[in-house]
Design a protein around this motif. Structure first.
Motif, PDB file in Angstrom:
ATOM      1  N   ILE A 200       6.423  -4.262 -10.775  1.00  0.00           N
ATOM      2  CA  ILE A 200       7.091  -3.346 -10.158  1.00  0.00           C
ATOM      3  C   ILE A 200       7.671  -2.320 -10.797  1.00  0.00           C
ATOM      4  CG2 ILE A 200       9.165  -3.429  -8.776  1.00  0.00           C
ATOM      5  CD1 ILE A 200       8.108  -6.368  -7.717  1.00  0.00           C
ATOM      6  N   GLN A 201       8.271  -2.566 -12.164  1.00  0.00           N
ATOM      7  CA  GLN A 201       8.866  -1.511 -12.722  1.00  0.00           C
ATOM      8  C   GLN A 201       7.707  -0.205 -13.185  1.00  0.00           C
ATOM      9  OE1 GLN A 201      12.434  -1.490 -13.787  1.00  0.00           O
ATOM     10  NE2 GLN A 201      11.752   0.250 -13.774  1.00  0.00           N
ATOM     11  N   GLN A 202       6.569  -0.645 -13.392  1.00  0.00           N
ATOM     12  CA  GLN A 202       5.651   0.238 -13.673  1.00  0.00           C
ATOM     13  C   GLN A 202       5.311   1.091 -12.509  1.00  0.00           C
ATOM     14  OE1 GLN A 202       2.031  -0.567 -16.091  1.00  0.00           O
ATOM     15  NE2 GLN A 202       2.659  -2.756 -15.801  1.00  0.00           N
ATOM     16  N   LEU A 203       5.334   0.609 -11.230  1.00  0.00           N
ATOM     17  CA  LEU A 203       5.387   1.026 -10.035  1.00  0.00           C
ATOM     18  C   LEU A 203       6.453   2.295 -10.083  1.00  0.00           C
ATOM     19  CD1 LEU A 203       3.919  -1.513  -7.595  1.00  0.00           C
ATOM     20  CD2 LEU A 203       2.562   0.311  -8.758  1.00  0.00           C
ATOM     21  N   LEU A 204       7.356   1.856 -10.194  1.00  0.00           N
ATOM     22  CA  LEU A 204       8.775   2.756 -10.037  1.00  0.00           C
ATOM     23  C   LEU A 204       8.665   3.720 -10.996  1.00  0.00           C
ATOM     24  CD1 LEU A 204      11.319  -0.147  -9.250  1.00  0.00           C
ATOM     25  CD2 LEU A 204      10.708   1.621  -7.839  1.00  0.00           C
ATOM     26  N   ASP A 205       8.441   3.568 -12.129  1.00  0.00           N
ATOM     27  CA  ASP A 205       8.376   4.365 -13.296  1.00  0.00           C
ATOM     28  C   ASP A 205       7.355   5.521 -13.228  1.00  0.00           C
ATOM     29  OD1 ASP A 205      10.454   3.094 -14.507  1.00  0.00           O
ATOM     30  OD2 ASP A 205       9.304   2.023 -16.027  1.00  0.00           O
ATOM     31  N   ALA A 206       6.219   5.138 -12.512  1.00  0.00           N
ATOM     32  CA  ALA A 206       5.025   5.982 -12.230  1.00  0.00           C
ATOM     33  C   ALA A 206       5.405   6.914 -11.057  1.00  0.00           C
ATOM     34  CB  ALA A 206       3.642   5.316 -12.115  1.00  0.00           C
ATOM     35  N   GLY A 207       6.430   6.483 -10.280  1.00  0.00           N
ATOM     36  CA  GLY A 207       6.591   7.207  -9.270  1.00  0.00           C
ATOM     37  C   GLY A 207       5.739   6.916  -8.148  1.00  0.00           C
ATOM     38  N   LEU A 208       5.180   5.860  -8.136  1.00  0.00           N
ATOM     39  CA  LEU A 208       4.000   5.269  -7.142  1.00  0.00           C
ATOM     40  C   LEU A 208       4.884   4.678  -5.919  1.00  0.00           C
ATOM     41  CD1 LEU A 208       1.195   3.700  -9.278  1.00  0.00           C
ATOM     42  CD2 LEU A 208       1.259   6.251  -8.289  1.00  0.00           C
ATOM     43  N   ILE A 209       5.944   4.207  -6.115  1.00  0.00           N
ATOM     44  CA  ILE A 209       6.775   3.733  -4.847  1.00  0.00           C
ATOM     45  C   ILE A 209       8.108   4.083  -5.155  1.00  0.00           C
ATOM     46  CG2 ILE A 209       5.305   1.719  -4.552  1.00  0.00           C
ATOM     47  CD1 ILE A 209       7.498   0.085  -5.889  1.00  0.00           C
ATOM     48  N   ALA A 210       8.897   4.153  -3.901  1.00  0.00           N
ATOM     49  CA  ALA A 210      10.335   4.630  -4.157  1.00  0.00           C
ATOM     50  C   ALA A 210      11.145   3.278  -3.292  1.00  0.00           C
ATOM     51  CB  ALA A 210      10.634   5.983  -3.206  1.00  0.00           C
ATOM     52  N   ASP A 211      10.689   2.581  -2.629  1.00  0.00           N
ATOM     53  CA  ASP A 211      11.070   1.422  -2.039  1.00  0.00           C
ATOM     54  C   ASP A 211       9.918   0.478  -1.942  1.00  0.00           C
ATOM     55  OD1 ASP A 211       9.962   2.215   0.557  1.00  0.00           O
ATOM     56  OD2 ASP A 211      11.699   3.531   0.636  1.00  0.00           O
ATOM     57  N   ALA A 212      10.448  -0.683  -1.129  1.00  0.00           N
ATOM     58  CA  ALA A 212       9.211  -1.615  -0.880  1.00  0.00           C
ATOM     59  C   ALA A 212       8.281  -1.167  -0.043  1.00  0.00           C
ATOM     60  CB  ALA A 212       9.924  -2.956  -0.501  1.00  0.00           C
ATOM     61  N   ALA A 213       8.510  -0.326   0.952  1.00  0.00           N
ATOM     62  CA  ALA A 213       7.788  -0.122   2.245  1.00  0.00           C
ATOM     63  C   ALA A 213       6.617   0.993   1.388  1.00  0.00           C
ATOM     64  CB  ALA A 213       8.501   0.879   3.018  1.00  0.00           C
ATOM     65  N   ASP A 214       6.825   1.489   0.386  1.00  0.00           N
ATOM     66  CA  ASP A 214       5.795   2.176  -0.330  1.00  0.00           C
ATOM     67  C   ASP A 214       4.595   1.421  -0.850  1.00  0.00           C
ATOM     68  OD1 ASP A 214       6.883   4.668   0.363  1.00  0.00           O
ATOM     69  OD2 ASP A 214       8.181   4.795  -1.456  1.00  0.00           O
ATOM     70  N   LEU A 215       5.005   0.189  -1.072  1.00  0.00           N
ATOM     71  CA  LEU A 215       3.787  -0.868  -1.494  1.00  0.00           C
ATOM     72  C   LEU A 215       2.631  -0.594  -0.515  1.00  0.00           C
ATOM     73  CD1 LEU A 215       5.893  -3.993  -2.142  1.00  0.00           C
ATOM     74  CD2 LEU A 215       4.823  -2.336  -3.980  1.00  0.00           C
ATOM     75  N   TYR A 216       2.644  -0.499   0.920  1.00  0.00           N
ATOM     76  CA  TYR A 216       1.772  -0.585   1.649  1.00  0.00           C
ATOM     77  C   TYR A 216       0.858   0.742   1.773  1.00  0.00           C
ATOM     78  CZ  TYR A 216       4.058  -4.709   3.421  1.00  0.00           C
ATOM     79  OH  TYR A 216       4.450  -6.029   3.304  1.00  0.00           O
ATOM     80  N   SER A 217       1.177   1.767   1.037  1.00  0.00           N
ATOM     81  CA  SER A 217       0.478   3.004   0.976  1.00  0.00           C
ATOM     82  C   SER A 217       0.021   2.932  -0.378  1.00  0.00           C
ATOM     83  CB  SER A 217       1.372   4.202   0.904  1.00  0.00           C
ATOM     84  OG  SER A 217       2.180   4.303   0.077  1.00  0.00           O
ATOM     85  N   LEU A 218      -0.045   2.058  -1.379  1.00  0.00           N
ATOM     86  CA  LEU A 218      -0.821   2.110  -2.753  1.00  0.00           C
ATOM     87  C   LEU A 218      -2.497   2.118  -2.288  1.00  0.00           C
ATOM     88  CD1 LEU A 218       1.449  -0.476  -4.411  1.00  0.00           C
ATOM     89  CD2 LEU A 218       1.224   2.055  -4.893  1.00  0.00           C
ATOM     90  N   THR A 219      -2.952   2.523  -3.422  1.00  0.00           N
ATOM     91  CA  THR A 219      -4.617   2.487  -3.427  1.00  0.00           C
ATOM     92  C   THR A 219      -4.797   1.887  -4.772  1.00  0.00           C
ATOM     93  OG1 THR A 219      -4.430   4.776  -4.451  1.00  0.00           O
ATOM     94  CG2 THR A 219      -4.240   4.896  -2.115  1.00  0.00           C
ATOM     95  N   PHE A 220      -6.383   1.746  -4.674  1.00  0.00           N
ATOM     96  CA  PHE A 220      -7.035   1.304  -5.902  1.00  0.00           C
ATOM     97  C   PHE A 220      -7.144   2.077  -6.814  1.00  0.00           C
ATOM     98  CE2 PHE A 220     -10.898   0.507  -8.280  1.00  0.00           C
ATOM     99  CZ  PHE A 220     -10.761  -0.744  -8.420  1.00  0.00           C
ATOM    100  N   GLU A 221      -7.134   3.374  -6.756  1.00  0.00           N
ATOM    101  CA  GLU A 221      -7.082   4.321  -7.803  1.00  0.00           C
ATOM    102  C   GLU A 221      -5.830   4.434  -8.558  1.00  0.00           C
ATOM    103  OE1 GLU A 221     -10.566   4.724  -5.317  1.00  0.00           O
ATOM    104  OE2 GLU A 221      -8.267   4.939  -4.826  1.00  0.00           O
ATOM    105  N   GLU A 222      -4.835   4.405  -7.733  1.00  0.00           N
ATOM    106  CA  GLU A 222      -3.277   4.357  -8.270  1.00  0.00           C
ATOM    107  C   GLU A 222      -3.242   3.143  -9.419  1.00  0.00           C
ATOM    108  OE1 GLU A 222      -0.923   6.933  -5.222  1.00  0.00           O
ATOM    109  OE2 GLU A 222      -0.884   4.563  -4.613  1.00  0.00           O
ATOM    110  N   LEU A 223      -3.699   1.969  -8.725  1.00  0.00           N
ATOM    111  CA  LEU A 223      -3.329   0.794  -9.274  1.00  0.00           C
ATOM    112  C   LEU A 223      -4.027   0.662 -10.858  1.00  0.00           C
ATOM    113  CD1 LEU A 223      -3.018  -1.729  -6.408  1.00  0.00           C
ATOM    114  CD2 LEU A 223      -1.090  -0.781  -7.873  1.00  0.00           C
ATOM    115  N   VAL A 224      -5.329   0.827 -10.631  1.00  0.00           N
ATOM    116  CA  VAL A 224      -6.258   0.573 -11.764  1.00  0.00           C
ATOM    117  C   VAL A 224      -5.667   1.079 -13.249  1.00  0.00           C
ATOM    118  CG1 VAL A 224      -8.308   1.088 -12.859  1.00  0.00           C
ATOM    119  CG2 VAL A 224      -8.081   0.276 -10.603  1.00  0.00           C
ATOM    120  N   PRO A 225      -5.261   2.289 -13.303  1.00  0.00           N
ATOM    121  CA  PRO A 225      -4.578   2.766 -14.482  1.00  0.00           C
ATOM    122  C   PRO A 225      -3.404   2.088 -15.142  1.00  0.00           C
ATOM    123  CG  PRO A 225      -5.092   4.347 -13.122  1.00  0.00           C
ATOM    124  CD  PRO A 225      -4.968   3.404 -12.270  1.00  0.00           C
ATOM    125  N   LEU A 226      -2.754   1.273 -14.207  1.00  0.00           N
ATOM    126  CA  LEU A 226      -1.561   0.588 -14.993  1.00  0.00           C
ATOM    127  C   LEU A 226      -1.926  -0.660 -16.014  1.00  0.00           C
ATOM    128  CD1 LEU A 226       0.172  -0.133 -11.702  1.00  0.00           C
ATOM    129  CD2 LEU A 226       0.544   1.899 -13.121  1.00  0.00           C
TER     130      LEU A 226
END
Length: 665
Positions: free
Chosen positions: A452-478
């Motif tokens: 979760i901290q990685q997602l916030l730091d990378a700007g991939l989510i701003a709140d919990a609702a943004d989890l539902y717009s994550l993509t495979f391409e965004e997650l793999v580099p974490l």
């Protein structure tokens, strides 16, 4: 049946052995997860066979008993206070008095744990009572709370006919810091020090709260030790360890008072490295025969003395007061201090807790203050030095808007805390997302705090609702994610969309709205839209939804930030309707006690049925009990129900009642 009974005995043995390895030997024998799994299995077996439950079962440590008040206990021997020594010279004077009676003296020096004295009584090896010191003559019976302390043995190694042990119940520094942080985040008053926290925890009327506080216990005295063949204090400490007690390992047997003074000075310097709080040492004449010869004064023994450490307070300056926003939105003022060394470390910040505390102590920006560490852990401003004011000091005011997101700040009536009202406040994001994905909320596996901290730091989510717009391409580099982990996480996020309205309401983190309230609200309104449109009066009319919860719900749903968040969930096709499997909450607000052996259900099954329909499966009968469901061989609870006029139901009558209530609803 025999196999289950043997399994139960094995589970108890494994759990108690693990407790002893952890608390007595400081050598953990299994992981927390393995320990919890054994405990869950034992709880299930005891629920299935309640007549197999014994007073020394490890399950009593989870608490749950609620007392209206504590009964009084008269101690077999008075718990006397000790005279104090504050210097090496005071110790030498004590030594001179002792040597007037005996020329050859050996001392035992033990750390003086800053906690609450607790006397334990064992009969035939089984713990039957725990009591506070009280006034020394009469204490309070806190047996239910004492049983939750895992370092206290429920059964001794030997079946001693009767044994009374005295020791100190205390709260470790780590538990104290965690408890105060949790209370601060909830806007509750914090404890001043570990002793205050331990005393408050051991005197809770609800033993389940005590169990959550993570207390510990050091034993140091046995009444009637000579009858057991023990002739000095060092032998007592060894005996206590043999019987399964935890004895503080930092005691010393010393030949001279100069060695005692040196040890006191050593521990004064090292006390900050200990995992618990001490305020001095207790010095005792080792030999019991000499103790008897020395005797007592009216208030204290002549053979012991307490060496007290001087209070460590240092002066510094409050250079600024800033505000930190916690997980629940509570604004906590923090003093930025001129760096100063206190209790072994340099301190430059100290929490001021809340505005009321600042006003009570009249703390101003620019003030010279005295600082200490509560429990050697938490920096605390003790008091202001007004005589050093120059006239340029500034009075602190709580901000009207959140310093993180500029949303309105509100102080609820009857509370000291000020709170940011925005669910999308950046300072609340991380903990809010962690709560949103937790097991009882949206249950998204693979989303731990680090991810979760990685997602916030990378700007991939701003709140919990943004989890539902994550993509495979965004997650793999974490970091440490990988293709398989990314695929599993996306599947878990997709699956969470069908959790339904009840878990979603809990996931939103609405103040005072827990998992059970979420189920009740989901069953009552059916959809998120209907709930958001509900009036205050409508909400207050629902059983188990009190005025405070209703007001928080109305306010929460009135916020523009809340509506934007819910719109994002709706766009992601998150289900916001009541789960079809959710049972009608026809028992909401009703307390039901089950007693005796049942034929149709086991104990765990019927309690789940009660809870699934909104009721409370209680363990004791009172005037507030709605029904008692009685099976075969029902005992004292059935008698108590009849005495109080509580309606008693058979299994068939309970099932009929449930069907009738559901049809009417």
């Amino acid at each position: 049946m025999q196999d289950e009974f043997e399994r139960l005995k094995w589970l108890r043995g494994e759990i108690e052995a693990a407790n002893q390895q952890y608390y007595l030997l400081d050598q953990p024998a299994m992981s927390d997860a393995d320990f919890d799994a054994l405990m869950r299995e034992l709880l299930e077996l005891e629920a299935k066979h309640p007549d197999w439950v014994t007073p020394d079962s490890p399950t009593v440590r989870v608490g749950g008993e609620v007392a209206k008040e504590y009964s009084k206990v008269r101690h077999l021997e008075p718990l006397l206070s000790l005279d104090n020594a504050f210097s090496a010279e005071d110790l030498r004077e004590f030594d001179r008095r002792v040597r007037q009676v005996a020329s050859a003296v050996e001392y035992v020096a033990e750390l003086k744990i800053d906690g609450l004295t607790v006397a334990l009584t064992y009969e035939d090896g089984l713990m039957v009572r725990g009591a506070t010191r009280g006034d020394g003559e009469v204490g309070e019976d806190i047996t239910a709370n004492v049983k939750t302390v895992k370092s206290i043995p429920l059964r001794l190694k030997d079946e001693v006919p009767r044994l009374t042990v005295r020791g100190e119940g205390y709260m470790p520094k780590a538990s104290f810091a965690r408890l105060n942080q949790e209370r601060e985040e909830e806007g509750l008053s914090t404890f001043a020090n570990p002793r205050n926290a331990a005393a408050g925890s051991l005197r809770q009327l609800n033993s389940q709260i005590t169990a959550q506080r993570k207390l510990d216990y050091f034993a140091y005295q046995v009444l009637g030790a000579k009858e057991l063949g023990l002739h000095n204090q060092a032998q007592v400490l060894t005996y206590l360890k043999q019987q399964g007690f935890v004895v503080n390992p930092e005691y010393r047997v010393l030949a001279t008072i100069e060695e005692v003074a040196e040890f006191c000075a050593q521990m004064a310097a090292e006390r900050h490295q200990l995992p618990y709080d001490i305020d001095g040492l207790v010095i005792k004449v080792n030999d019991f025969a000499l103790q008897e010869e020395l005797g007592f004064t009216a208030k204290s023994p002549r053979w012991a003395i307490a060496y007290k450490f001087p209070a460590e307070q240092v002066e510094t300056v409050v250079e600024e007061i800033t505000v930190r926003v916690g997980r629940t939105g509570v604004l906590t003022p923090t003093a930025i201090l001129r760096p100063v060394l206190v209790a072994g470390s340099t301190v430059s910040r100290a929490t001021l807790h809340n505005l009321d505390n600042i006003r009570d102590k009249d703390i101003r920006i620019g003030d010279h203050v005295l600082l200490h560490k509560a429990g050697d852990v938490i920096p605390e401003v003790v008091r202001v030095l007004p005589e050093k004011r120059s006239g340029e000091e500034r009075i602190f005011e709580m901000p009207e808007v959140c310093p993180e997101c500029q949303s309105p700040v509100r102080q609820d009536e009857g509370e000291v805390a000020y709170r940011c009202q925005s669910i999308t406040c950046p300072a609340r994001q991380r903990e809010g997302v962690i709560h949103f994905v937790s097991r009882d909320a949206m249950a998204i596996d693979g989303l731990g705090p680090a991810v979760i901290q990685q997602l916030l730091d990378a700007g991939l989510i701003a709140d919990a609702a943004d989890l539902y717009s994550l993509t495979f391409e965004e997650l793999v580099p974490l970091e440490r994610m990988g293709k398989k982990s990314a695929e599993n996480l996306l599947q878990a996020i997709q699956a969470s969309k069908s959790r339904g309205l009840g878990p979603l309401l809990f996931a939103l983190g609405i103040r005072h709205t827990g998992e059970k309230a979420g189920k009740i609200l989901a069953q009552r309104f059916g959809t998120m839209d209907k709930l958001m449109a509900a009036s205050l009066e409508e909400l207050q009319g629902i059983p188990d939804i009190g005025p405070t919860m209703a007001e928080n719900l109305v306010y929460f749903f009135s916020l523009e930030s809340t509506r934007r968040f819910i719109d994002k969930l709706r766009a992601a096709e998150v289900d916001m309707t009541a789960d079809a499997s959710l049972k009608p909450q026809v028992l909401a607000g009703k307390s039901i006690v089950v007693t005796g052996s049942l034929e149709r259900w086991d104990r765990r099954e019927i309690e789940k049925i009660i809870e699934d329909h909104g009721g409370k499966a209680a363990s004791s009968v009172s005037k507030k009990t709605a029904y008692v469901v009685a099976g075969e061989k029902a005992g004292s609870k059935l008698s108590k129900a009849r005495e109080l006029g509580v309606q008693v139901l058979t299994e068939e009558e309970f099932e009929s009642l449930l069907k009738q209530e559901v049809q009417q609803s």
